[in-house]
Design an enzyme around this catalytic site. Structure first.
Site, PDB file in Angstrom:
ATOM      1  N   HIS A 163     -38.337   6.276  -6.825  1.00 22.07           N
ATOM      2  CA  HIS A 163     -37.297   5.424  -6.225  1.00 22.07           C
ATOM      3  C   HIS A 163     -37.456   5.380  -4.705  1.00 22.07           C
ATOM      4  CE1 HIS A 163     -34.765   6.649  -9.882  1.00 22.07           C
ATOM      5  NE2 HIS A 163     -34.885   5.341  -9.973  1.00 22.07           N
ATOM      6  N   CYS A 251     -29.488  11.686  -6.008  1.00 22.53           N
ATOM      7  CA  CYS A 251     -29.341  11.116  -7.357  1.00 22.53           C
ATOM      8  C   CYS A 251     -28.265  11.795  -8.184  1.00 22.53           C
ATOM      9  CB  CYS A 251     -30.668  11.115  -8.084  1.00 22.53           C
ATOM     10  SG  CYS A 251     -31.340  12.716  -8.322  1.00 22.53           S
TER      11      CYS A 251
END
Ligand code: CIR
Length: 257
Positions: A163, A251
């Protein structure tokens, strides 16, 4: 009524041992250790001034602890994502249900895909990583909600990490920590970019606590030094087992100020 700043977190299910990973973890993931580390992380968020919102873990979704990927808060609006990995799509509803009642909820429609880990917000700038998980339609879905609120949205190609935020995070509204394996530096125009050295892009993944202190992974001592040199007080937390499931500090929560 959920007061701001809030942080949404979701516990570690027993099925975490089967989380999606780029390479097979050896030894296998330890659910017990991940839970212990997650507990310390959640405690640090609370001590750092966030009101916690807990979502029950879901055994049918081994990756549900990575709650950041399921929703993006843009002011009073919430974009409920459509995660890029099919096994994760069912994680979003339980999270959407815990958003403040006043939030305006938007649902991403196919063929768009977005993981929240690809959306970096720094002040009025929003960077959307085009990655294995987030496509151009996903970036457009974010722009459709963010731009009418006066935010500028910049799509940005993600290099060799999962990501965008795997190796890029904001320490304040105009300063980011950046690892070169994440994306091009030139694309971060208008921001102060602080390069994080070393082999591990996740060393550039830190969390701003609500009280202004910075949460840094205990296994990244250089990051702690750099963040301190920028004038921030650092709080360290060990998330090494979470990292073995390809996750970082950001996250594990959805934060809103
Ligand atoms: C996955 O592959 O989807 C999870 N094992 C890790 C997700 C990490 N999420 C994030 O960095 N935002």
């Amino acid at each position: 009524m959920i007061r701001r700043p809030f942080a949404i977190v979701r516990g570690v299910p027993d099925s975490f041992a089967h989380a999606v990973t780029d390479s097979e973890p050896d030894p296998p993931l330890s659910v017990e250790l991940a839970r212990e580390q997650h507990g310390s992380y959640v405690a640090a968020l609370e001590a750092g001034g966030y009101a916690l919102v807990h979502v029950e873990p879901d055994e049918s979704h081994p990756d549900c602890v990575f709650v950041e990927d399921t929703a993006v808060v843009l002011g009073e609006h919430v974009v409920v994502t459509r995660p890029g990995h099919e096994s994760r799509r069912g994680e979003v509803d339980a999270v959407a249900a815990r958003m403040p009642g006043s939030a305006r909820i938007h649902r991403v429609q196919p063929p768009a895909t977005i993981d929240g880990g690809d959306v970096l917000i720094a002040g009025t700038r929003v960077f959307v990583g085009l990655s294995r998980r987030t496509n151009r339609q996903g970036a457009q879905a974010i722009a459709a909600i963010a731009e009418p609120q006066g935010m500028t949205v910049t799509p940005i190609e993600v290099r060799s990490v999962l990501h965008l935020k795997s190796g890029l995070s904001a320490v304040d509204d105009r300063t980011v920590l950046w690892h070169p394996r994440t994306c091009g530096r030139g694309e971060l125009t208008g921001l102060r970019v602080v390069e994080i050295p070393g082999d591990d892009p996740e060393a550039a993944n830190v969390v701003r606590l609500a009280d202004g202190r910075m949460l840094v992974g205990e296994h990244h001592p250089h990051t702690a030094e750099i963040v301190e040199s920028l004038g921030f007080e650092v709080v360290e937390v060990d998330v090494s087992e979470i990292a073995r499931a390809d996750g970082g500090l950001t996250c594990l929560s959805i934060r809103a100020r």
